[in-house]
Enzyme design. Structure first.
Site, PDB file in Angstrom:
ATOM      1  N   LYS A 130       0.819  -1.194   0.000  1.00  0.00           N
ATOM      2  CA  LYS A 130       0.000   0.000   0.000  1.00  0.00           C
ATOM      3  C   LYS A 130       0.864   1.260   0.000  1.00  0.00           C
ATOM      4  CE  LYS A 130      -3.001  -2.431   3.201  1.00  0.00           C
ATOM      5  NZ  LYS A 130      -3.453  -2.411   4.622  1.00  0.00           N
ATOM      6  N   GLY A 131       2.122   1.117   0.391  1.00  0.00           N
ATOM      7  CA  GLY A 131       2.957   2.279   0.690  1.00  0.00           C
ATOM      8  C   GLY A 131       3.107   3.310  -0.407  1.00  0.00           C
ATOM      9  N   GLU A 139       7.547   2.264  -6.217  1.00  0.00           N
ATOM     10  CA  GLU A 139       7.623   1.726  -4.847  1.00  0.00           C
ATOM     11  C   GLU A 139       7.922   2.849  -3.860  1.00  0.00           C
ATOM     12  OE1 GLU A 139       6.876  -0.166  -2.590  1.00  0.00           O
ATOM     13  OE2 GLU A 139       8.127  -1.955  -2.512  1.00  0.00           O
ATOM     14  N   ASP A 192      14.701  -1.055   0.498  1.00  0.00           N
ATOM     15  CA  ASP A 192      15.379  -1.295   1.772  1.00  0.00           C
ATOM     16  C   ASP A 192      16.357  -2.452   1.567  1.00  0.00           C
ATOM     17  OD1 ASP A 192      15.248  -2.793   4.571  1.00  0.00           O
ATOM     18  OD2 ASP A 192      14.666  -0.734   5.002  1.00  0.00           O
ATOM     19  N   LYS A 251      17.309   3.202   1.053  1.00  0.00           N
ATOM     20  CA  LYS A 251      18.217   3.057   2.202  1.00  0.00           C
ATOM     21  C   LYS A 251      19.360   2.157   1.757  1.00  0.00           C
ATOM     22  CE  LYS A 251      14.816   2.905   5.990  1.00  0.00           C
ATOM     23  NZ  LYS A 251      14.238   1.942   6.956  1.00  0.00           N
ATOM     24  N   VAL A 273      11.164   5.075   8.796  1.00  0.00           N
ATOM     25  CA  VAL A 273      10.423   6.297   8.469  1.00  0.00           C
ATOM     26  C   VAL A 273       8.961   5.994   8.171  1.00  0.00           C
ATOM     27  CG1 VAL A 273      12.449   7.553   7.650  1.00  0.00           C
ATOM     28  CG2 VAL A 273      11.146   6.161   6.033  1.00  0.00           C
TER      29      VAL A 273
HETATM   30  P1  XMP Z   1      12.705  -4.563   1.287  1.00  0.00           P
HETATM   31  O1  XMP Z   1      13.497  -4.812   2.554  1.00  0.00           O
HETATM   32  O2  XMP Z   1      12.154  -5.830   0.736  1.00  0.00           O
HETATM   33  O3  XMP Z   1      11.501  -3.727   1.828  1.00  0.00           O
HETATM   34  O4  XMP Z   1      13.486  -3.747   0.296  1.00  0.00           O
HETATM   35  C1  XMP Z   1      10.737  -2.894   1.090  1.00  0.00           C
HETATM   36  C2  XMP Z   1       9.449  -2.685   1.825  1.00  0.00           C
HETATM   37  O5  XMP Z   1       9.714  -2.564   3.227  1.00  0.00           O
HETATM   38  C3  XMP Z   1       8.947  -1.571   3.823  1.00  0.00           C
HETATM   39  N1  XMP Z   1       9.883  -0.655   4.521  1.00  0.00           N
HETATM   40  C4  XMP Z   1       9.518   0.382   5.246  1.00  0.00           C
HETATM   41  N2  XMP Z   1       8.301   0.867   5.524  1.00  0.00           N
HETATM   42  N3  XMP Z   1       9.291   2.601   6.757  1.00  0.00           N
HETATM   43  C5  XMP Z   1       8.199   1.978   6.294  1.00  0.00           C
HETATM   44  O6  XMP Z   1       7.090   2.440   6.551  1.00  0.00           O
HETATM   45  C6  XMP Z   1      10.558   2.190   6.533  1.00  0.00           C
HETATM   46  O7  XMP Z   1      11.525   2.789   6.995  1.00  0.00           O
HETATM   47  C7  XMP Z   1      10.680   0.998   5.735  1.00  0.00           C
HETATM   48  N4  XMP Z   1      11.734   0.293   5.300  1.00  0.00           N
HETATM   49  C8  XMP Z   1      11.213  -0.717   4.555  1.00  0.00           C
HETATM   50  C9  XMP Z   1       8.167  -0.943   2.708  1.00  0.00           C
HETATM   51  O8  XMP Z   1       6.845  -1.422   2.782  1.00  0.00           O
HETATM   52  C10 XMP Z   1       8.788  -1.416   1.429  1.00  0.00           C
HETATM   53  O9  XMP Z   1       7.835  -1.652   0.443  1.00  0.00           O
END
Ligand code: XMP
Ligand code: MG
Length: 182
Positions: free
Chosen positions: A45-46, A101, A105, A133, A155
């Site tokens: 949903k982000g 996206e 992360d 990140k 965040v």
């Molecule tokens: P990966 O680790 O698979 O993660 O690259 C991507 C998804 O992780 C969530 N994500 C966050 N959501 N604050 C958030 O609200 C953050 O700091 C954060 N870091 C990762 C996010 O849903 C993303 O789609």
């Protein structure tokens, strides 16, 4: 006013708006030679707020679809397991696709999504992430469009949540660690 659960504002509304306009302009240039409108795939949903602002700033005609994946539950660390909760409805064979996206992360979620989409033989797949990140990367993922590189802090806001909260904040802020370590 800063939400009580946040320790600081990382990106203001103004900074986000300016950068979204720049990203849209970069995409307009990248899509200029395309024969058919690209398909923007928002990862729910982000990314809902980001994609809504991005396509309004875009001059290029585009189609929009969404997919939903889950790898987090209510935790702030990825479980490493990606599940498709909702797939796109469009056939992407031969099409230019841009995945939108909220945050890149570990890269595990996006690696999975990009591999899945590439297997359907699109003409091209590009990635646009509002936030990155880099310090957290576990698997390699290349993003053609990045809004902001940010430090390794959790965040929220502007679509991003912690346990489904804070998505409606118009800015992006750093959550107080006490909120997720309770
Ligand atoms: P990966 O680790 O698979 O993660 O690259 C991507 C998804 O992780 C969530 N994500 C966050 N959501 N604050 C958030 O609200 C953050 O700091 C954060 N870091 C990762 C996010 O849903 C993303 O789609
Ligand atoms: Mg989330």
């Amino acid at each position: 006013m800063l939400h009580d659960d946040l320790k600081s504002v990382l990106l203001t509304e103004e900074e986000i708006r300016t950068r979204v306009a720049e990203l849209a302009a970069m995409m307009d240039s990248a899509c200029a030679a395309a024969e058919q409108p690209p398909l923007m795939i928002g990862v729910l949903k982000g990314s809902f707020m980001f994609i809504a602002d991005l396509i309004r700033a875009l001059k290029t005609e585009c189609a929009v679809d969404f997919m939903a994946v889950s790898s987090y539950g209510a935790k702030s660390e990825t479980s490493g397991q990606v599940r498709i909760l909702k797939d796109i409805g469009e056939n992407i064979e031969g099409r230019d696709v841009i995945v939108i996206e909220d945050i890149l992360d570990s890269g595990i979620t996006l690696r999975y999504i990009l591999d899945l989409l590439n297997a359907r033989r699109p003409k091209s797949v590009k990635l646009c992430a509002l936030l990155d990140k880099p310090a957290r990367r576990k698997v390699p993922v290349e993003a053609q469009f990045i809004g902001f590189s940010i430090p390794d802090e959790f965040v929220v806001g502007y679509g991003l949540d912690y346990a489904e909260k804070y998505r409606g904040l118009p800015y992006i802020g750093v959550l107080k660690p006490s909120v997720y370590m309770e």
